[in-house]
Enzyme design. Structure first.
Site, PDB file in Angstrom:
ATOM      1  N   TYR A 196       0.693  -1.269  -0.123  1.00  0.00           N
ATOM      2  CA  TYR A 196      -0.004  -0.115  -0.199  1.00  0.00           C
ATOM      3  C   TYR A 196       0.781   1.260  -0.087  1.00  0.00           C
ATOM      4  CZ  TYR A 196      -4.467  -2.305   0.441  1.00  0.00           C
ATOM      5  OH  TYR A 196      -5.603  -2.954   0.398  1.00  0.00           O
ATOM      6  N   HIS A 240     -10.079  -6.487  -1.449  1.00  0.00           N
ATOM      7  CA  HIS A 240      -9.016  -5.443  -2.334  1.00  0.00           C
ATOM      8  C   HIS A 240      -9.541  -5.734  -3.886  1.00  0.00           C
ATOM      9  CE1 HIS A 240      -6.073  -3.280  -4.185  1.00  0.00           C
ATOM     10  NE2 HIS A 240      -5.698  -4.564  -4.797  1.00  0.00           N
ATOM     11  N   GLU A 265       0.575  -6.078  -8.659  1.00  0.00           N
ATOM     12  CA  GLU A 265       0.061  -6.643  -7.398  1.00  0.00           C
ATOM     13  C   GLU A 265       0.114  -8.088  -7.432  1.00  0.00           C
ATOM     14  OE1 GLU A 265      -2.579  -2.666  -6.322  1.00  0.00           O
ATOM     15  OE2 GLU A 265      -3.723  -4.793  -6.794  1.00  0.00           O
TER      16      GLU A 265
HETATM   17  P1  ATP Z   1      -8.473  -1.282  -2.108  1.00  0.00           P
HETATM   18  O1  ATP Z   1      -7.180  -0.591  -2.638  1.00  0.00           O
HETATM   19  O2  ATP Z   1      -8.110  -2.088  -0.661  1.00  0.00           O
HETATM   20  O3  ATP Z   1      -9.198  -2.004  -3.156  1.00  0.00           O
HETATM   21  P2  ATP Z   1      -9.925   1.055  -2.510  1.00  0.00           P
HETATM   22  O4  ATP Z   1      -9.059   1.119  -3.877  1.00  0.00           O
HETATM   23  O5  ATP Z   1     -11.563   1.021  -2.545  1.00  0.00           O
HETATM   24  O6  ATP Z   1      -9.568  -0.307  -1.691  1.00  0.00           O
HETATM   25  P3  ATP Z   1      -7.956   2.909  -1.521  1.00  0.00           P
HETATM   26  O7  ATP Z   1      -8.398   4.387  -1.540  1.00  0.00           O
HETATM   27  O8  ATP Z   1      -7.201   2.494  -2.354  1.00  0.00           O
HETATM   28  O9  ATP Z   1      -9.455   2.301  -1.658  1.00  0.00           O
HETATM   29  O10 ATP Z   1      -7.562   2.610  -0.131  1.00  0.00           O
HETATM   30  C1  ATP Z   1      -6.737   1.508   0.396  1.00  0.00           C
HETATM   31  C2  ATP Z   1      -7.587   0.755   1.509  1.00  0.00           C
HETATM   32  O11 ATP Z   1      -7.281   1.737   2.746  1.00  0.00           O
HETATM   33  C3  ATP Z   1      -9.077   0.614   1.657  1.00  0.00           C
HETATM   34  O12 ATP Z   1      -9.681  -0.356   1.181  1.00  0.00           O
HETATM   35  C4  ATP Z   1      -9.313   0.934   2.984  1.00  0.00           C
HETATM   36  O13 ATP Z   1      -8.976  -0.383   3.630  1.00  0.00           O
HETATM   37  C5  ATP Z   1      -8.132   1.938   3.651  1.00  0.00           C
HETATM   38  N1  ATP Z   1      -8.872   3.067   3.690  1.00  0.00           N
HETATM   39  C6  ATP Z   1      -9.381   3.726   2.751  1.00  0.00           C
HETATM   40  N2  ATP Z   1      -9.344   5.066   3.203  1.00  0.00           N
HETATM   41  C7  ATP Z   1      -9.721   5.163   4.386  1.00  0.00           C
HETATM   42  C8  ATP Z   1      -9.922   6.002   5.398  1.00  0.00           C
HETATM   43  N3  ATP Z   1     -10.500   7.191   5.148  1.00  0.00           N
HETATM   44  N4  ATP Z   1     -10.069   5.411   6.696  1.00  0.00           N
HETATM   45  C9  ATP Z   1      -9.460   4.231   7.248  1.00  0.00           C
HETATM   46  N5  ATP Z   1      -9.020   3.465   6.028  1.00  0.00           N
HETATM   47  C10 ATP Z   1      -9.178   3.744   4.710  1.00  0.00           C
HETATM   48 MG    MG Z   2      -7.113   0.870  -3.836  1.00  0.00          MG
END
Ligand code: ATP
Ligand code: MG
Length: 140
Positions: A51, A117, A128
């Site tokens: 991440y 994810h 990934e």
């Molecule tokens: P992923 O990448 O896991 O598929 P996503 O693309 O929907 O999720 P991202 O913005 O990439 O969302 O965020 C990665 C991950 O970080 C999220 O899936 C969640 O687990 C966590 N996350 C995102 N935003 C927040 C937040 N505001 N507070 C806490 N955790 C968050």
């Molecule tokens: Mg994401």
């Protein structure tokens, strides 16, 4: 042209709750083929690497702790238009905003512990998938 592969993880909350089978069933019924899969567990360091794009975000430290808190299932999935269609199947990051019938709406516990994810681009799907699976594990 959109690619035909994406990458997913069943996150620690869903694995711990015993929802892996139900989630994989939804994934297969939506037309995705599993081409590589394993149960494993991230260390905090590996979660941080996975991440890394979020390292400046306020939730990054918690996210790394959460993603290394228990086992996960990692998988490479195949379907036409895989990245976009899979993002539709899982729903919005925040389960409160996820559409009815999506995996996150049904199984996610919170915006952080959001069950699954899904890669956000063809390029990241490949990166990934390569992060988790060796060349020999990606033979299908
Ligand atoms: P992923 O990448 O896991 O598929 P996503 O693309 O929907 O999720 P991202 O913005 O990439 O969302 O965020 C990665 C991950 O970080 C999220 O899936 C969640 O687990 C966590 N996350 C995102 N935003 C927040 C937040 N505001 N507070 C806490 N955790 C968050
Ligand atoms: Mg994401």
């Amino acid at each position: 042209m959109a690619g035909n592969r994406t990458f997913t993880m069943i996150k620690p909350d869903a694995f711990e709750a015993g929802n892996s089978g139900a989630i994989l069933k939804m994934i297969e019924e939506a037309g995705f083929k599993i081409v590589a899969m394993k149960a494993t567990r991230l260390t905090p360091e590996l979660a941080g690497k996975f991440y890394e794009v979020h390292k400046e975000r306020p939730f990054y430290k918690d996210l790394c702790a959460y993603m290394s808190s228990g086992p996960i299932i990692a998988a490479i999935l195949e379907k036409d238009n895989a990245v976009e269609d899979f993002r539709k199947l899982i729903g919005a990051t925040n389960p409160e905003q996820a559409a009815e019938g999506t995996i996150r709406k049904i199984f996610a516990k919170s915006i952080e512990a959001n069950a699954v994810h899904g890669s956000d681009s063809d390029e990241n799907a490949a990166i990934e998938g390569n992060f988790y699976f060796s060349q020999l594990e990606r033979v299908l």
